[in-house]
Design a protein around this motif. Sequence first.
Motif, PDB file in Angstrom:
ATOM      1  N   PHE A  95      71.853  20.842  -1.151  1.00 28.63           N
ATOM      2  CA  PHE A  95      71.245  20.131  -0.376  1.00 28.63           C
ATOM      3  C   PHE A  95      69.929  19.976  -0.310  1.00 28.63           C
ATOM      4  O   PHE A  95      69.244  19.242   0.213  1.00 28.63           O
ATOM      5  CB  PHE A  95      71.903  20.305   0.828  1.00 28.63           C
TER       6      PHE A  95
ATOM      7  N   GLN B  76      75.592  13.236   0.721  1.00 26.44           N
ATOM      8  CA  GLN B  76      74.558  13.261  -0.498  1.00 26.44           C
ATOM      9  C   GLN B  76      75.052  12.970  -1.824  1.00 26.44           C
ATOM     10  O   GLN B  76      76.205  13.511  -1.875  1.00 26.44           O
ATOM     11  CB  GLN B  76      73.939  14.498  -0.525  1.00 26.44           C
ATOM     12  N   GLN B  90      70.144  11.316   0.304  1.00 28.31           N
ATOM     13  CA  GLN B  90      70.838  11.953   1.293  1.00 28.31           C
ATOM     14  C   GLN B  90      70.696  11.373   2.517  1.00 28.31           C
ATOM     15  O   GLN B  90      69.450  11.013   3.021  1.00 28.31           O
ATOM     16  CB  GLN B  90      70.446  13.432   1.636  1.00 28.31           C
ATOM     17  N   TRP B 107      66.486  12.287   2.100  1.00 27.95           N
ATOM     18  CA  TRP B 107      66.052  12.367   0.540  1.00 27.95           C
ATOM     19  C   TRP B 107      66.435  11.187  -0.066  1.00 27.95           C
ATOM     20  O   TRP B 107      67.491  10.734   0.008  1.00 27.95           O
ATOM     21  CB  TRP B 107      66.895  13.730  -0.081  1.00 27.95           C
ATOM     22  N   TYR B 109      65.140  10.613  -3.883  1.00 28.12           N
ATOM     23  CA  TYR B 109      64.183  11.097  -5.051  1.00 28.12           C
ATOM     24  C   TYR B 109      64.418  11.246  -6.699  1.00 28.12           C
ATOM     25  O   TYR B 109      65.718  11.272  -6.635  1.00 28.12           O
ATOM     26  CB  TYR B 109      63.517  12.485  -4.891  1.00 28.12           C
TER      27      TYR B 109
END
Lengths: 140, 422
Positions: A95, B76, B90, B107, B109
């Motif tokens: 994560f 995710q 995510q 997130w 990326y």
Amino acid sequence: MKQIKAFFLAVTLLFTSYSAQAEIVVVVSAQSTVEHLDKNKIAAIFLGKTDTFPNGIQSVPIEQAEGTKAYEEFHHLVTEKSMSQLNAYWSKMVFSGKGHPSKEVSNGAEVLKLIAANPSMIGYLEKSLVDDKIKVVFAP
Amino acid sequence: MKINHANFFVFSILVSVNAQAIDLGYGFTLKGFGTGGLVNSSNDNADFVANSVLQPNGAGTSGNPSLVVDTKIGLQLDYKVNDRLSFAAQGLSKQQYNKSFVPVLEWAYAKFKLMPELDIRVGRIRPAIYMLSDYLDVNYVNPWVRPPTEFYSSAPISHMEGVDFLWRPTTGDISWLVQPYYGVTELGLLTPQGVAGQLNADHILGINLSASYSDFTLRFGYAQTELTIHSDKFSQATALLNGICNYGDQTACYQASAASPLGKHADFLSVGANWDNGDYFVLGEYGKRTTKTYAVADVTSWYLSSGARFKKITPYITYSAFHNDSPVAYGGDTTPGLGNIVNQITTAVMQGNSMDQNTLSLGVRYDFMPNLALKGQWDHVQTSTKSGIPGSGSGLFAIPQPDFANGGNQVDLFSVTLDFVF
């Protein structure tokens, strides 16, 4: 008297189970230039903290399936982490985008097959499976 | 019908947590994490929240027990193109500053391996401001019900648009992580009196350094940014002070620029350590925030936590503290008549900040299934005023009633959470 017997039985069982746990060995391909590794280095490779052997060559760890006896023995003796701790550790890595769990195969025979053919791979399997295509770099 | 839906929801969670991630093929993997939690507070004069600038309400004034403090779910999606290039996204759903639970992209990326030990990530990333920044919302990986509120409220920049480098060299038995980062962000947050505002952090520049040896990790972090907060409260205050400045009150001119939160330097320095031998762990962090605006106080915060693992049971203890290092009242303008107004406005801006608070927590984690953890925690929270100054006693609580803000308080919280990962 009964109690003493029970005590010796317990001690015997303790040692039996302990020696039964040391049935796995850590192996690389017979073609690999790596001869011996210490426990910390192996733990670092299997936890994705490093992706090279001490000689600078790339290392690719191969896990056995989660829940197998070999998996539990290896992590108990080498990375010293329980299933829950390993789950938490890999969740942190996944994560945060810092890493992914290693490639996993279903049993020792599969580990042997892969490692024999790939000098960069490292794995663990039952001592009894070791043949001349692979070599033991660490025996817990 | 409602009950049936709830059952189905619980059922699908239990089914999915039995699976180890979901391999979607073609290089795609889906993973998730989440927490369902209840918090009960002993005090009805304010709301306990996990983060005072990000959560509008929690347990207390708004009702007990509260579901919204800790409950969250994240998903995710990873896409691995080859050994060097991968993508990750995510989404996280939790209570936001505007009470919405609409998922936020935390997130998103592209990661590229430049060299065997060096990765670069470009896109939306979490700046590594704290030791646990990367997985602050993944409660399953942390021992507690929630990361210590006092410390993790200090620099609430959860994500940014930018770039970071992950360089992981090894020297002897020491593994290093050198992680410099740069970016910008814009995020919604709560300004004084629970008013929604917007924060712009420009030129976020920071570094995260850590060294691990055996069971021990030492960590150092520094981040600086140019901060702008858009909020009616602050623009009204600075407009009033500027108005008084135009009448020739020099102190008002100075206070107007000191109170303004537009393009002001802010930085956060922190050190942390973690020792974990599998059976026992001790970890802690210490941080210092400094800013060039009254609207965001200088802060010192820290926590220390320890626990022991007995197979599936992990009891732990934590102490954490938050200290507002800035003045919380102002009385320096002696201009007859107008001076008093300047003092009041300045004091109001200063008191919009989080105030002193500390918490002693005792809890137990129960790892009853490999991907599930049940946690119970008791927190004894103490807030205190600064030398008895009225309005400075609300700590990090939301919606403080006058009684709460004017004195010190003792609040007991009981929390139960269920964390999962798959």
